[in-house]
Design an enzyme around this catalytic site. Structure first.
Site, PDB file in Angstrom:
ATOM      1  N   HIS A  86       0.818  -1.218   0.000  1.00 54.87           N
ATOM      2  CA  HIS A  86       0.000   0.000   0.000  1.00 54.87           C
ATOM      3  C   HIS A  86       0.851   1.267   0.000  1.00 54.87           C
ATOM      4  CE1 HIS A  86       0.269  -0.138   4.540  1.00 54.87           C
ATOM      5  NE2 HIS A  86       0.300   1.175   4.366  1.00 54.87           N
ATOM      6  N   ASP A 117       0.296  -7.627   1.387  1.00 54.48           N
ATOM      7  CA  ASP A 117       0.647  -6.214   1.540  1.00 54.48           C
ATOM      8  C   ASP A 117       2.162  -6.008   1.617  1.00 54.48           C
ATOM      9  OD1 ASP A 117       0.427  -3.514   1.679  1.00 54.48           O
ATOM     10  OD2 ASP A 117      -0.538  -3.432   3.645  1.00 54.48           O
ATOM     11  N   SER A 200       4.382   3.039   7.759  1.00 55.08           N
ATOM     12  CA  SER A 200       4.179   1.833   6.962  1.00 55.08           C
ATOM     13  C   SER A 200       5.438   1.476   6.189  1.00 55.08           C
ATOM     14  CB  SER A 200       3.039   2.030   5.960  1.00 55.08           C
ATOM     15  OG  SER A 200       1.798   1.834   6.564  1.00 55.08           O
TER      16      SER A 200
END
Length: 351
Positions: A86, A117, A200
């Site tokens: 992402h 992911d 992230s």
């Protein structure tokens, strides 16, 4: 296994413009002076923190994609960097900034695997002295272990927060949208270390200077309009990272996901009151686990082992906590009658 299905927020990307905004620097934890005396063995712990930061922070980078940014981890000395899928979204080119550096480096996409992911990008001209991170053994991660989360929260590059491993084996479903694939990921590490937008793809590290996870998302509080829930973050475990990353580097794609599958196409089934009541099989792959066990199109799966299945999402979440090759009893209805079948799970094929 515990499923976290709602109230989650991805930990990146953040807007790159946020790096110049005034913030309360609670997510950027700089080591205190070693000259300060700390009671109860504080000097020793502080020294351990400082050593880990010196060892690992040079392996954590900032990744810029358009007007947003996230984090990444140097995987090898050839310039491969692992991050969240992402974070890269649909982009194929990126700008990377190494820790303690202001020079921007160009990078391109190697491969992405949204189901877990994870993605890999590669520096176009890797500099000398690139420092790959060391990855730990997921089987040795234990409750109460001290962890440090490293990344670029809110655009603040090379930031460090600290906490503990507060749970293991979590199965977490991400929200979909904004470049996020909406993946359901099993065996995640839960940590109390602060994880914020921009974290992230960054590193969750133990005191042996080993990466035990990639910071991915944080829980949110629905009662506070989606504000982050303090001390509840999730990281993809090291075993998943190395499995997927090695395949993306060598092949540019994933051929062995390590994720369990029934070998079916399914959708949510609704009862006469239009309430979700199971996962109905639309098609069962010939020779696949479900078909071999006698399941067929039209069957409605209502339980997987002891876990109630009332939707396709519930089935996906239940499967994420299992491993290929394991056996599970599937409860389903056919023509109004409840039946069971023992299924040996297969491996989820890459899209």
């Amino acid at each position: 296994m515990v499923a976290v299905l709602t109230a989650l927020a991805l930990a990146g990307c953040s807007s790159s413009s946020s790096s110049s905004a005034p913030v309360a620097d609670s997510s950027s934890a700089k080591p205190a002076s070693s000259e300060a005396s700390q009671p109860g063995g504080g000097d020793q712990l502080q020294s351990a923190y400082q050593k880990v930061i010196a060892d690992v922070l040079p392996s954590v980078v900032q990744i810029t994609t358009g007007d947003s940014l996230g984090s990444g981890i140097v995987y090898d000395d050839k310039g491969d960097i692992v991050t969240n899928a992402h974070v890269v979204g649909t982009a194929t080119t990126f700008t990377v900034t190494l820790a303690n550096s202001t020079k921007s480096l160009d990078a391109t996409l190697v491969g992405s695997y949204p189901d877990s992911d994870l993605a890999v990008i590669k520096l176009s001209s890797p500099p000398s002295g690139l420092k790959p991170a060391s990855f730990g053994d997921s089987a040795k991660v234990q409750l109460g272990q001290i962890t440090l989360a490293m990344g670029s929260p809110l655009g603040l590059s090379s930031s460090v927060t600290q906490g503990i491993v507060s749970a293991i084996g979590r199965t977490v479903s991400e929200p979909r949208g904004g470049g996020a694939p909406g993946a359901t990921i099993g065996n995640m590490v839960q940590t109390s270390a602060a994880i914020n937008p921009g974290n992230s793809g960054g590193a969750l590290v133990n005191l042996d200077s080993q990466v035990i996870g990639i910071n991915t998302l944080a829980a949110t509080e629905p009662q506070t309009n989606g504000a982050a829930a303090p001390g509840i973050g999730f990281a993809i475990p090291a075993s998943t990272i190395t499995n997927i990353t090695d395949q993306l580097i060598k092949q540019g794609k994933v051929t062995n996901s390590g994720r369990a599958a029934l070998g079916i196409t399914a959708r949510t089934s609704f009862n006469q009151q239009f309430q979700p009541s199971g996962a109905v099989i639309v098609a069962a792959t010939a020779g696949g686990p479900a078909a071999t066990a006698g399941l067929q199109a039209g069957d409605v799966i209502t339980k997987l082992g002891d876990v109630t299945v009332d939707s396709l999402n519930a089935l996906t979440t239940a499967l994420a906590s299992l491993t290929p090759g394991s056996k599970v009893t599937v409860t389903y209805t056919r023509d109004g009658s409840s039946k069971t079948a023992d299924v040996t799970l297969g491996t989820l094929q890459a899209a």
